[in-house]
Enzyme design. Structure first.
Site, PDB file in Angstrom:
ATOM      1  N   GLY A 264     -21.508  -6.186 114.961  1.00  0.00           N
ATOM      2  CA  GLY A 264     -21.164  -7.613 114.947  1.00  0.00           C
ATOM      3  C   GLY A 264     -20.345  -7.981 116.183  1.00  0.00           C
ATOM      4  CG  ASP A 265     -17.212  -9.528 116.007  1.00  0.00           C
ATOM      5  OD1 ASP A 265     -17.432 -10.628 115.481  1.00  0.00           O
ATOM      6  OD2 ASP A 265     -16.529  -8.632 115.474  1.00  0.00           O
TER       7      ASP A 265
ATOM      8  CE  LYS B 201     -24.561 -11.833 115.493  1.00  0.00           C
ATOM      9  NZ  LYS B 201     -23.555 -10.792 115.712  1.00  0.00           N
ATOM     10  N   GLY B 202     -23.511 -15.867 119.446  1.00  0.00           N
ATOM     11  CA  GLY B 202     -23.368 -17.327 119.472  1.00  0.00           C
ATOM     12  C   GLY B 202     -23.810 -17.908 120.804  1.00  0.00           C
ATOM     13  CE  LYS B 203     -23.389 -16.912 128.060  1.00  0.00           C
ATOM     14  NZ  LYS B 203     -22.661 -16.486 129.226  1.00  0.00           N
TER      15      LYS B 203
ATOM     16  N   GLY C   3     -18.612 -15.452 112.612  1.00  0.00           N
ATOM     17  CA  GLY C   3     -17.907 -16.462 113.395  1.00  0.00           C
ATOM     18  C   GLY C   3     -18.558 -16.494 114.758  1.00  0.00           C
ATOM     19  CG  HIS C   4     -22.353 -16.905 115.255  1.00  0.00           C
ATOM     20  ND1 HIS C   4     -23.597 -17.093 114.738  1.00  0.00           N
ATOM     21  CD2 HIS C   4     -22.020 -15.624 114.941  1.00  0.00           C
ATOM     22  CE1 HIS C   4     -23.999 -15.980 114.135  1.00  0.00           C
ATOM     23  NE2 HIS C   4     -23.050 -15.087 114.242  1.00  0.00           N
ATOM     24  CB  THR C   5     -16.989 -17.650 119.838  1.00  0.00           C
ATOM     25  OG1 THR C   5     -16.288 -17.074 118.751  1.00  0.00           O
ATOM     26  CG2 THR C   5     -16.026 -18.409 120.736  1.00  0.00           C
TER      27      THR C   5
ATOM     28  CD  GLN D 203     -22.465 -10.767 108.905  1.00  0.00           C
ATOM     29  OE1 GLN D 203     -23.554 -10.907 108.367  1.00  0.00           O
ATOM     30  NE2 GLN D 203     -21.592 -11.754 108.972  1.00  0.00           N
TER      31      GLN D 203
ATOM     32  N   GLY E 225      -9.076 -13.229 113.020  1.00  0.00           N
ATOM     33  CA  GLY E 225      -8.033 -13.059 114.034  1.00  0.00           C
ATOM     34  C   GLY E 225      -7.598 -11.607 114.207  1.00  0.00           C
TER      35      GLY E 225
ATOM     36  CE  LYS F  33     -16.430 -11.062 125.049  1.00  0.00           C
ATOM     37  NZ  LYS F  33     -15.320 -10.835 124.152  1.00  0.00           N
TER      38      LYS F  33
ATOM     39  CB  VAL G 284     -21.730 -12.310 134.342  1.00  0.00           C
ATOM     40  CG1 VAL G 284     -22.730 -11.186 134.524  1.00  0.00           C
ATOM     41  CG2 VAL G 284     -22.362 -13.650 134.758  1.00  0.00           C
TER      42      VAL G 284
HETATM   43  P1  IMP Z   1     -17.593  -8.461 104.543  1.00  0.00           P
HETATM   44  O1  IMP Z   1     -18.884  -8.845 105.194  1.00  0.00           O
HETATM   45  O2  IMP Z   1     -16.555  -9.529 104.607  1.00  0.00           O
HETATM   46  O3  IMP Z   1     -17.789  -7.915 103.161  1.00  0.00           O
HETATM   47  O4  IMP Z   1     -16.983  -7.249 105.398  1.00  0.00           O
HETATM   48  C1  IMP Z   1     -17.609  -5.963 105.451  1.00  0.00           C
HETATM   49  C2  IMP Z   1     -17.471  -5.351 106.837  1.00  0.00           C
HETATM   50  O5  IMP Z   1     -18.258  -6.083 107.758  1.00  0.00           O
HETATM   51  C3  IMP Z   1     -16.049  -5.363 107.409  1.00  0.00           C
HETATM   52  O6  IMP Z   1     -15.874  -4.211 108.232  1.00  0.00           O
HETATM   53  C4  IMP Z   1     -16.026  -6.612 108.271  1.00  0.00           C
HETATM   54  O7  IMP Z   1     -15.059  -6.548 109.284  1.00  0.00           O
HETATM   55  C5  IMP Z   1     -17.449  -6.557 108.827  1.00  0.00           C
HETATM   56  N1  IMP Z   1     -17.966  -7.873 109.221  1.00  0.00           N
HETATM   57  C6  IMP Z   1     -18.476  -8.824 108.411  1.00  0.00           C
HETATM   58  N2  IMP Z   1     -18.895  -9.880 109.123  1.00  0.00           N
HETATM   59  C7  IMP Z   1     -18.670  -9.590 110.402  1.00  0.00           C
HETATM   60  C8  IMP Z   1     -18.935 -10.290 111.626  1.00  0.00           C
HETATM   61  O8  IMP Z   1     -19.483 -11.401 111.669  1.00  0.00           O
HETATM   62  N3  IMP Z   1     -18.543  -9.646 112.758  1.00  0.00           N
HETATM   63  C9  IMP Z   1     -17.978  -8.412 112.753  1.00  0.00           C
HETATM   64  N4  IMP Z   1     -17.736  -7.729 111.638  1.00  0.00           N
HETATM   65  C10 IMP Z   1     -18.073  -8.306 110.475  1.00  0.00           C
END
Ligand code: IMP
Length: 429
Positions: free
Chosen positions: A12-13, A16-18, A40-42, A224, A302, A331, A414
């Site tokens: 995840g993170d 993807k949002g961009k 959380g798509h920034t 994710q 956060g 990145k 970049v």
């Molecule tokens: P849950 O999806 O809230 O149940 O979290 C399960 C696991 O997935 C945890 O390790 C979270 O930090 C991770 N996780 C869930 N959604 C995201 C995401 O959008 N980005 C990064 N990690 C995520």
């Protein structure tokens, strides 16, 4: 034009949002297929930072149809706040440009309470969830006790569904030492939300299939990442949905051939939030430097993200699992200023070198990364418009990623803004 699916190829993170924001300019329909407001798509548009949790990033292009499909779990309060926030910024969200599946499951107040209470009870063994009630909501979907959007907007049905499961939920909450709920307080919270959501709710199975038959171009927006997939990720430290291209099929009701080109998003290094094994993690100054340079703090919670070198073993797993056609590497600028950059090409497991991602977490925990070193660069690269403008060592990094993953790089990011993007090949062929 081909449809395009964008999936996270790490934990995840990945940014993807961009990428979705850029690609959505070329699609007619943008669909979220799984996950919920754990995502959380920034996006950075015209210097303004926008974080979307539920609404597909395509909403920033007003003329598109954005769909929250059946595989998503939806928190009505969060969705409505997001709609209000966009409206305050002059971005209109109406039933014309946002549709929510009547079959999507609703995250209820007790789901969030159970998620939080379980994490506290698990102590050191916690998953590190986002605390948004995602797991408990998907549990209710699988056990056929859930409330769907179609139930939420029908007051009698809503009361009937909540009444049928409240005793069980309260027994569990009591066992976990958490506050219990009454049917009336849940109904009181949900009723105004249901009213506001009603105009957006539709049968998206029919809608999406009709739009597809009408020849509209789709962009499937993953949430994710591959390694958080409930089946093929690092179980149990995963989320509760299928985060890969497979989840986009079941999560929309469209046939498998609809996906078109599948693009995996990977950072030029790796981050992870929450618990679980992470073979290339850097628990040292180098990891700290990546976190600070890359502003690696969760956009949903956060929390500081764990950082490490790029892991090609894990990336190959994502390539296989998703049937990736191409990669978007994000990145790359964050790696600037390092004397050298490492990429993990294999693992050492119990004295043997392996190049596949182990299916058992106990094995993954024992894996030590085998690294290859690439010299770094000091040049500022965020203004680069073509690969040829990049420093030779950055080009060498991209080449090595292609060789080791077996996947061409379609896009290189970049910098955070739309303009700091090098598109090598468009997936919309
Ligand atoms: P849950 O999806 O809230 O149940 O979290 C399960 C696991 O997935 C945890 O390790 C979270 O930090 C991770 N996780 C869930 N959604 C995201 C995401 O959008 N980005 C990064 N990690 C995520």
């Amino acid at each position: 034009m081909s449809n395009v699916a964008v999936v996270g190829a790490q934990w995840g993170d990945e940014g993807k949002g961009k990428v979705v924001d850029i690609y959505s300019a070329r699609a007619d329909v943008i669909v979220r297929c799984q996950g919920g407001n754990n995502a959380g798509h920034t996006l950075v548009v015209g210097g303004e930072k926008i974080i979307l949790h539920h609404i597909p990033s395509g909403i920033l292009h007003e003329t598109k149809t954005c769909v929250i499909a059946n595989g998503v779990v939806m928190d009505p309060g969060v969705l409505l706040r997001e709609i209000e926030g966009l409206a305050k910024n002059g971005r209109k969200v109406t039933p014309e440009n946002l549709v929510i599946s009547e079959s999507a499951h609703v995250i209820l107040p007790f789901h969030k309470a159970i998620d939080a209470a379980r994490e506290i009870a698990a102590g050191k063994g916690k998953i590190g969830t986002t605390g948004r009630g995602i797991g408990p909501c998907y549990e209710d979907k699988a056990s056929r006790r859930g409330v769907r959007v179609g139930d939420l907007i029908r007051p009698e049905k809503l009361r009937e569904r909540i009444t049928a499961s409240i005793d069980e939920k309260n027994a569990l909450l009591k066992h976990l030492g958490a506050k219990t709920f009454t049917v009336d307080e849940i109904i009181a919270e949900l009723t105004p939300q249901a009213e506001a959501i009603k105009p957006f709710a539709k049968d998206t199975f029919a809608l999406l299939n009709e739009l597809c038959e009408a020849g509209k171009t789709f962009l499937f927006e993953g949430a994710q990442g591959a390694l958080l997939d409930i089946d093929n990720g690092t179980f149990p430290f995963v989320t509760s949905s299928n985060t890969g291209s497979g989840g986009m099929i079941t999560g929309t009701g469209l046939g498998p051939k609809t996906l078109g080109k599948v693009v995996g998003i990977t950072k030029a290094y790796v981050t992870r939030v929450g618990s679980g094994p992470f073979p290339t993690e850097l628990e040292c100054e180098t990891g700290e430097a990546l976190r600070n340079r890359g502003a690696e703090f969760g956009s949903t919670t956060g929390r500081p993200r764990r950082c490490g070198w790029l892991d090609l073993v894990a990336l190959r797993h994502a390539v296989r699992m998703n049937g990736l056609d191409g990669l978007a590497v994000t990145k790359i600028d964050v790696l600037g200023g390092s004397d050298e950059i490492k990429i993990c090409t294999a693992y050492e497991l119990d004295g043997k070198t392996i190049t596949h991602f182990p299916g058992r977490i106990e094995e993954l925990e024992r894996c030590k990364p085998v690294y290859e070193t690439i010299p770094g660069w000091n040049d500022e690269i965020s203004g680069s418009k073509t690969v040829a403008e990049l420093p030779p060592n950055a080009i060498a990094l991209l080449k090595r990623i292609e060789e080791l993953s077996g996947c061409p790089v379609y896009l290189a990011s970049v910098g955070p803004g739309r303009e700091s993007t090098i598109e090598i090949r468009s997936p919309f062929a």
